[in-house]
Motif scaffolding. Structure first.
Motif, PDB file in Angstrom:
ATOM      1  N   LEU A  11       0.880  -1.167   0.000  1.00  0.00           N
ATOM      2  CA  LEU A  11       0.000   0.000   0.000  1.00  0.00           C
ATOM      3  C   LEU A  11       0.916   1.216   0.000  1.00  0.00           C
ATOM      4  O   LEU A  11       1.326   1.702   1.045  1.00  0.00           O
ATOM      5  CB  LEU A  11      -0.933  -0.001   1.218  1.00  0.00           C
ATOM      6  N   ARG A  12       1.206   1.705  -1.191  1.00  0.00           N
ATOM      7  CA  ARG A  12       2.242   2.726  -1.360  1.00  0.00           C
ATOM      8  C   ARG A  12       1.682   4.108  -1.650  1.00  0.00           C
ATOM      9  O   ARG A  12       2.442   5.048  -1.848  1.00  0.00           O
ATOM     10  CB  ARG A  12       3.177   2.305  -2.500  1.00  0.00           C
ATOM     11  N   SER A  13       0.373   4.207  -1.706  1.00  0.00           N
ATOM     12  CA  SER A  13      -0.255   5.500  -1.969  1.00  0.00           C
ATOM     13  C   SER A  13      -1.669   5.462  -1.432  1.00  0.00           C
ATOM     14  O   SER A  13      -2.254   4.390  -1.202  1.00  0.00           O
ATOM     15  CB  SER A  13      -0.285   5.807  -3.472  1.00  0.00           C
ATOM     16  N   LEU A  14      -2.243   6.636  -1.245  1.00  0.00           N
ATOM     17  CA  LEU A  14      -3.638   6.713  -0.823  1.00  0.00           C
ATOM     18  C   LEU A  14      -4.559   6.172  -1.911  1.00  0.00           C
ATOM     19  O   LEU A  14      -5.596   5.571  -1.614  1.00  0.00           O
ATOM     20  CB  LEU A  14      -3.993   8.169  -0.488  1.00  0.00           C
ATOM     21  N   ARG A  15      -4.175   6.341  -3.167  1.00  0.00           N
ATOM     22  CA  ARG A  15      -4.970   5.818  -4.274  1.00  0.00           C
ATOM     23  C   ARG A  15      -5.089   4.296  -4.170  1.00  0.00           C
ATOM     24  O   ARG A  15      -6.185   3.731  -4.303  1.00  0.00           O
ATOM     25  CB  ARG A  15      -4.321   6.217  -5.601  1.00  0.00           C
ATOM     26  N   GLN A  16      -3.975   3.622  -3.929  1.00  0.00           N
ATOM     27  CA  GLN A  16      -4.016   2.172  -3.787  1.00  0.00           C
ATOM     28  C   GLN A  16      -4.812   1.760  -2.550  1.00  0.00           C
ATOM     29  O   GLN A  16      -5.542   0.759  -2.567  1.00  0.00           O
ATOM     30  CB  GLN A  16      -2.594   1.619  -3.715  1.00  0.00           C
ATOM     31  N   THR A  17      -4.703   2.538  -1.493  1.00  0.00           N
ATOM     32  CA  THR A  17      -5.428   2.230  -0.266  1.00  0.00           C
ATOM     33  C   THR A  17      -6.927   2.374  -0.475  1.00  0.00           C
ATOM     34  O   THR A  17      -7.723   1.619   0.106  1.00  0.00           O
ATOM     35  CB  THR A  17      -4.947   3.141   0.871  1.00  0.00           C
ATOM     36  N   ALA A  18      -7.334   3.333  -1.311  1.00  0.00           N
ATOM     37  CA  ALA A  18      -8.763   3.504  -1.606  1.00  0.00           C
ATOM     38  C   ALA A  18      -9.318   2.319  -2.398  1.00  0.00           C
ATOM     39  O   ALA A  18     -10.478   1.924  -2.224  1.00  0.00           O
ATOM     40  CB  ALA A  18      -8.982   4.804  -2.379  1.00  0.00           C
ATOM     41  N   LEU A  19      -8.491   1.722  -3.271  1.00  0.00           N
ATOM     42  CA  LEU A  19      -8.938   0.570  -4.058  1.00  0.00           C
ATOM     43  C   LEU A  19      -8.848  -0.741  -3.282  1.00  0.00           C
ATOM     44  O   LEU A  19      -9.543  -1.713  -3.596  1.00  0.00           O
ATOM     45  CB  LEU A  19      -8.088   0.460  -5.329  1.00  0.00           C
ATOM     46  N   ALA A  46     -15.950  -2.163 -18.334  1.00  0.00           N
ATOM     47  CA  ALA A  46     -16.261  -0.799 -18.758  1.00  0.00           C
ATOM     48  C   ALA A  46     -17.749  -0.645 -19.044  1.00  0.00           C
ATOM     49  O   ALA A  46     -18.352   0.395 -18.735  1.00  0.00           O
ATOM     50  CB  ALA A  46     -15.428  -0.429 -19.986  1.00  0.00           C
ATOM     51  N   ALA A  47     -18.349  -1.676 -19.613  1.00  0.00           N
ATOM     52  CA  ALA A  47     -19.782  -1.618 -19.913  1.00  0.00           C
ATOM     53  C   ALA A  47     -20.626  -1.592 -18.645  1.00  0.00           C
ATOM     54  O   ALA A  47     -21.783  -1.161 -18.680  1.00  0.00           O
ATOM     55  CB  ALA A  47     -20.181  -2.815 -20.782  1.00  0.00           C
ATOM     56  N   ARG A  48     -20.066  -2.023 -17.535  1.00  0.00           N
ATOM     57  CA  ARG A  48     -20.803  -2.005 -16.267  1.00  0.00           C
ATOM     58  C   ARG A  48     -20.907  -0.586 -15.698  1.00  0.00           C
ATOM     59  O   ARG A  48     -21.680  -0.331 -14.794  1.00  0.00           O
ATOM     60  CB  ARG A  48     -20.105  -2.902 -15.239  1.00  0.00           C
ATOM     61  N   ARG A  49     -20.107   0.349 -16.213  1.00  0.00           N
ATOM     62  CA  ARG A  49     -20.167   1.761 -15.803  1.00  0.00           C
ATOM     63  C   ARG A  49     -20.094   1.910 -14.287  1.00  0.00           C
ATOM     64  O   ARG A  49     -20.991   2.442 -13.646  1.00  0.00           O
ATOM     65  CB  ARG A  49     -21.426   2.432 -16.356  1.00  0.00           C
ATOM     66  N   MET A  50     -19.014   1.418 -13.733  1.00  0.00           N
ATOM     67  CA  MET A  50     -18.801   1.458 -12.278  1.00  0.00           C
ATOM     68  C   MET A  50     -18.517   2.895 -11.844  1.00  0.00           C
ATOM     69  O   MET A  50     -17.524   3.493 -12.272  1.00  0.00           O
ATOM     70  CB  MET A  50     -17.614   0.558 -11.934  1.00  0.00           C
ATOM     71  N   PRO A  51     -19.355   3.489 -11.014  1.00  0.00           N
ATOM     72  CA  PRO A  51     -19.099   4.875 -10.584  1.00  0.00           C
ATOM     73  C   PRO A  51     -17.767   4.993  -9.843  1.00  0.00           C
ATOM     74  O   PRO A  51     -17.466   4.212  -8.943  1.00  0.00           O
ATOM     75  CB  PRO A  51     -20.274   5.172  -9.627  1.00  0.00           C
ATOM     76  N   LEU A 110      -8.738   4.983 -10.563  1.00  0.00           N
ATOM     77  CA  LEU A 110      -9.643   5.620  -9.606  1.00  0.00           C
ATOM     78  C   LEU A 110      -9.964   7.020 -10.109  1.00  0.00           C
ATOM     79  O   LEU A 110      -9.125   7.919 -10.062  1.00  0.00           O
ATOM     80  CB  LEU A 110      -8.984   5.679  -8.229  1.00  0.00           C
ATOM     81  N   SER A 111     -11.183   7.217 -10.587  1.00  0.00           N
ATOM     82  CA  SER A 111     -11.561   8.512 -11.162  1.00  0.00           C
ATOM     83  C   SER A 111     -12.248   9.420 -10.159  1.00  0.00           C
ATOM     84  O   SER A 111     -12.180  10.647 -10.283  1.00  0.00           O
ATOM     85  CB  SER A 111     -12.481   8.298 -12.374  1.00  0.00           C
ATOM     86  N   ASP A 112     -12.914   8.861  -9.164  1.00  0.00           N
ATOM     87  CA  ASP A 112     -13.592   9.677  -8.146  1.00  0.00           C
ATOM     88  C   ASP A 112     -13.672   8.860  -6.863  1.00  0.00           C
ATOM     89  O   ASP A 112     -14.523   7.996  -6.710  1.00  0.00           O
ATOM     90  CB  ASP A 112     -14.993  10.077  -8.612  1.00  0.00           C
ATOM     91  N   ARG A 113     -12.781   9.147  -5.942  1.00  0.00           N
ATOM     92  CA  ARG A 113     -12.710   8.340  -4.722  1.00  0.00           C
ATOM     93  C   ARG A 113     -13.928   8.529  -3.840  1.00  0.00           C
ATOM     94  O   ARG A 113     -14.261   7.643  -3.046  1.00  0.00           O
ATOM     95  CB  ARG A 113     -11.435   8.690  -3.950  1.00  0.00           C
TER      96      ARG A 113
END
Length: 764
Positions: A608-616, A656-661, A689-692
């Motif tokens: 876990l090297r970034s907040l982005r990875q931690t969010a996922l 991508a077709a699932r349109r995951m928010p 991650l486009s919108d955490r």
């Protein structure tokens, strides 16, 4: 540009003194617009005022104040029934003042201050949910029965039941602000009308603003010629004073209020609110995943610009009132727009909506599009804002400030790792060793060791600089043994968590609490932030029979709790009965992401090297137990998922077709140097991650598992995800082919019950 608009909104209290001055001749269109609306019978008259932090650019009155045979013209100093503008001008401001004083807590349940409010399923409703209209309460009190007075209103508020679980649905509700008005009175000890006059209106010089206005011919009547008596039926029955309606004011008084907000809470040297409160009121505060953007009290929209329809709906903030009133403020352009009318006069009809829209269009035309130069002008302020932002003080900072006084005279065992540093970067080990009267005698390390770099079983040893023994709690044992605790008078736990149920530091804490309780020694937990916010609760609950080192107790994947809060929860819910002392943080808000705290990021574990990875991580980690690589052994752990048997293009197109928010997917090929496919080429997807704030990470985990099972049913070992998902029912639903949206919907009731159970343990 959208990114800068978000940043500019955050700078509402710190922007430089530039303003987008509207072109005067373009504003002359407004006169024709208002006269058209009056001619159409939408309202008898109106006052329009447009200004900025340093002056008024447009002020005019049109039409008639009152429909009479004799002409009674509208004037710029007309006093209007503001209706729901009361919510932001009076009640929200009062609440935020009391929050600043520490007398109210936004994330506390309202029942803390009004115990009776907990009746009929309302115990978990927080002040923040009331302010943002995510409480789940109905729109208004039942008016079908005759009742009069504040006491009768309170009885009806107590009898109301939520229509939805708190935090799950937006419903604009007058009851929310009726409750908040009651809380202001209970906490301040003053009637709402006197509190607002003394602490808001008088300091700002708003001489014509208040509840229960004295008789005056300047007051614009509402329906049936009612003049000076509040139009709102609930507020009228409550005697004219309520948290949702009842304030009367003029355009000039509201302009003073707007200039105060544009100046970060100050007007003419008088501070009414702190810049932090202004920011909190005007930044999005809606629950994660909700599309309706609300600040605290305020609605949120696009900036004033001719291209506003193409801009992000974050920039301006405002509110409207049923009687035909509105106040909108744009910190990007440094402008405010006030539109006051009595559109319900004389017969309850009328419509001020078209006038609001047309005035906004005229102002946008006068300003033109928002330029890159406008955005660039705010960049110096961004640096000032970032440097001035208050740094959260962790429990370690708080205890160090006290000289570790509670630990004096004690032999201390410290459970920690590389994350145990104060806000200046000093190690807790060194601070405790130097603390007067404290004897640090032993160290304990969790998974990944004292350095946080090991991804394997960890041996005990010694700390190099101090020579202190280091007992591994991820080696031959995962619990402190009696031998390890010999000669220790107190345990201190200070580790940064990742915010997911299966992250093992929470279990290490619980095991340490059990050991401390067994030995009869106290344990101190020095609290640290939930890095992915403590406001979001998501994912399925762990099955009660599946507790383990990666799931100590039946909680959701994202419990939305700090380790200090979890300690209190575990201590009672799991009947540990430790002598527990939690040292809370200072300056921390539940909705803070780690990068909002001002604290230095330290990798909590090797992957876990970034907040982005931690969010996922709470989503991708749900499927890690199966036969896939989640990117361990690459530069992007938890940002990609793959295996030799996956078709990268097929999987990415499907997802991508699932349109995951909040997330997007693209094909990827990678070769991990550790994990189940060490040295093998894996095909799969990269997750961006486009919108955490929008992402529901456990829902992402279900989408991944469902896609892999649907596309590769023979290759993907779905049963092996049970440890991460934690719910046999969810795994069975995925196997049956159920739609992931339906699967996620099924666990919402469990989350509502968990939120109510967790509420008593929340510290922030």
């Amino acid at each position: 540009m959208t990114r800068w608009l978000v940043l500019l909104l955050a700078l509402s209290a710190a922007l430089p003194a530039f303003a987008r001055v509207p072109e005067p001749r373009a504003l002359q269109r407004i006169a024709g617009i208002v006269e058209d609306e009056i001619g159409a019978g939408h309202l008898p008259g109106a006052v329009v005022e447009i200004g900025g932090a340093d002056g008024v650019y447009y002020r005019a009155a049109y039409g008639e104040r009152e429909v009479r045979p004799e002409h009674l013209p509208m004037t710029a100093d007309t006093i209007f029934d503001l209706a729901s503008l009361t919510k932001v001008v009076a009640t929200t401001t009062a609440v935020m003042q009391l929050v600043e004083q520490g007398r109210l807590d936004l994330d506390a349940p309202a029942a803390r201050y009004w115990p009776g409010f907990a009746e009929n399923g309302k115990a978990a409703i927080s002040l923040r949910q009331l302010l943002t209209h995510y409480s789940g309460l109905p729109a208004d009190l039942d008016l079908s029965h005759q009742w009069v007075g504040r006491a009768a209103a309170r009885e009806r508020i107590l009898s109301v039941r939520p229509s939805d679980p708190p935090g799950t649905a937006f419903r604009y509700s007058d009851i929310n602000f009726e409750v908040l008005g009651e809380l202001v009175e209970r906490v301040s000890g003053e009637p709402l009308e006197r509190y607002c006059r003394t602490h808001i209106f008088a300091p700002l010089g708003m001489r014509d603003t208040g509840f229960l206005p004295p008789p005056s011919p300047r007051i614009a009547p509402t329906v049936s010629g009612r003049q000076g008596a509040v139009h709102d039926p609930s507020a009228w029955r409550m005697g004219g004073v309520a948290g949702h309606a009842g304030v009367f004011s003029t355009a000039d008084d509201l302009a003073r209020f707007a200039r105060m907000l544009l100046a970060g809470g100050t007007l003419n040297g008088v501070r009414v609110l702190s810049p932090a409160s202004v920011e909190a009121m005007t930044l999005p505060q809606s629950p994660t995943g909700q599309v309706r953007l609300r600040g605290l009290g305020w609605d949120i929209g696009a900036p004033f610009a001719s291209d506003r329809d193409t801009l992000a709906p974050v920039g301006a903030y405002g509110h409207t009132g049923y009687t035909g009133t509105s106040l909108w403020i744009d910190p990007v352009s440094r402008l405010y727009v006030i539109l006051l009318s009595n559109r319900v006069h004389p017969d309850g009809g009328g419509d001020a909506g078209p006038l609001r829209d047309r005035v906004a269009e005229a102002l946008g035309a006068a300003l033109g599009p928002l330029s890159d130069a406008d955005i660039a002008a705010a960049r110096p302020a961004l640096a000032r804002y970032a440097s001035a932002r208050q740094v959260v003080e962790t429990g370690l900072d708080v205890l160090a400030e006290q000289g570790f006084a509670p630990l004096r005279g004690l032999r201390v065992g410290l459970i920690t790792n590389q994350t145990g540093i104060d806000r200046k970067g000093r190690r807790n080990i060194d601070l405790l060793r130097a603390a007067p009267g404290v004897r640090l005698v032993a160290l304990f390390s969790p998974e990944h060791g004292l350095s946080g770099t090991l991804d394997e079983k960890v041996a005990s040893g010694a700390e190099p600089s101090s020579g202190l023994p280091v007992y591994s709690l991820y080696g031959d044992t995962r619990r402190p043994s009696d031998a390890m605790l010999a000669g220790i008078d107190a345990l201190v736990f200070d580790i940064q968590d990742a915010g997911a149920r299966f992250y093992t530091y929470g279990t290490t804490l619980a095991y340490a609490m059990e050991a401390a309780a067994r030995k009869g020694i106290p344990i101190w937990v020095l609290d640290r932030p939930d890095p992915i916010t403590g406001a979001t609760v998501q994912g399925p609950l762990l099955d009660a029979e599946r507790t383990s080192f990666t799931g100590y107790w039946p909680i959701p994947v994202r419990p939305g709790m700090t380790l200090g809060e979890l300690a209190g929860f575990y201590n009672r819910e799991a009947a540990i009965h430790a002598d527990l002392h939690v040292v809370p943080m200072r300056g921390y808000a539940r909705r803070d992401w780690f990068d909002d705290t001002g604290l230095a990021w330290v990798n909590p574990s090797p992957n876990l090297r970034s907040l982005r990875q931690t969010a996922l991580y709470p989503g991708v980690g749900m499927i890690e137990g199966a036969n896939v690589s989640v990117g361990r052994g690459t530069d992007s752990p938890f940002e990609q998922v793959g295996a030799p048997w996956i078709d990268a293009r097929q999987l990415s197109q499907y997802l991508a077709a699932r349109r995951m928010p909040g997330a997007s997917f693209s094909p990827v090929s990678f070769r991990p140097d550790s994990g189940p496919y060490h040295g093998q080429t894996c095909q799969g997807v990269r997750i961006t991650l486009s919108d955490r704030n929008t992402l529901d990470s456990p829902a992402l985990g279900v989408e991944l598992a469902a896609a892999l099972h649907r596309l590769y049913p023979k290759a993907f070992k779905l049963d092996d995800t049970l440890g991460g998902i934690g719910s046999a029912a969810v795994v069975a639903a995925i196997r049956s082919g159920a739609d992931p949206h339906a699967i996620v919907a099924r666990w919402q009731d469990d989350l509502g019950a968990f939120r109510a159970r967790r509420a008593p343990y929340l510290l922030y």
